[in-house]
Motif scaffolding. Sequence first.
Motif: not given
Length: 213
Positions: A150-155, A177-183
């Motif tokens: 969904l989103d990402y940011q370099l730390v 990063v902000t992710v969403r699992r497929r399930e």
Amino acid sequence: MLARPFVWWGSHPWIVVWGLVLLLPGVVVLLRLVDESRHEAFVSPLAWAFGLLSVAALALGALTSARRSAVRTALGLGSALAAAAFLLWPVTQVTLGRTACPARAGRDLGASMAMAALQAWRERGTGDAAWQGGRADTGWTERARRHALLDYQLVESGCWERVAPVDGTRTWHEFRVTVRRREDDTPLSKVVLIHAAAGAAGWKLTGIDGPLP
């Protein structure tokens, strides 16, 4: 008087060879200290000087021994080279952790390539196109397919720590990063660590760790 050390060297070449071999770890540490003291311009000349001295010592030892026994010459060369490799491996190849990159590494450090891979993932790809010089790692492809980005940011970006002077051609880039699992639709905040290396054709990705807990 001035010739005495060279006469002694010619009579005892293998003592000099093994002395130089045993000095290798100390020389590596010295080069690191020179590099850290902001005199990085001297690191390469000092390394070349020690390398040439070692080659000269090996050549003299081989020429001297060859007159007596070819077998002893081969054993001497093989043993010295094997010992040198054994002593150099832990101080040059073992990674101790993460650290900041030296100024000589430049500014980009492969970060733009890392972001391109994440952008490809965000657009529902696995980032294969961003892996210059080869396909994306199979394990990474499988993990990317299980999560939607969904989103990402370099730390932070940096290099890998070791005893020897830090290698500015091998870098890491940490992303939040902000992710969403497929399930399910639950967004999760994770960490992704991207490995990059500089080559003749520019930066390329060498591995991606994550998403990490």
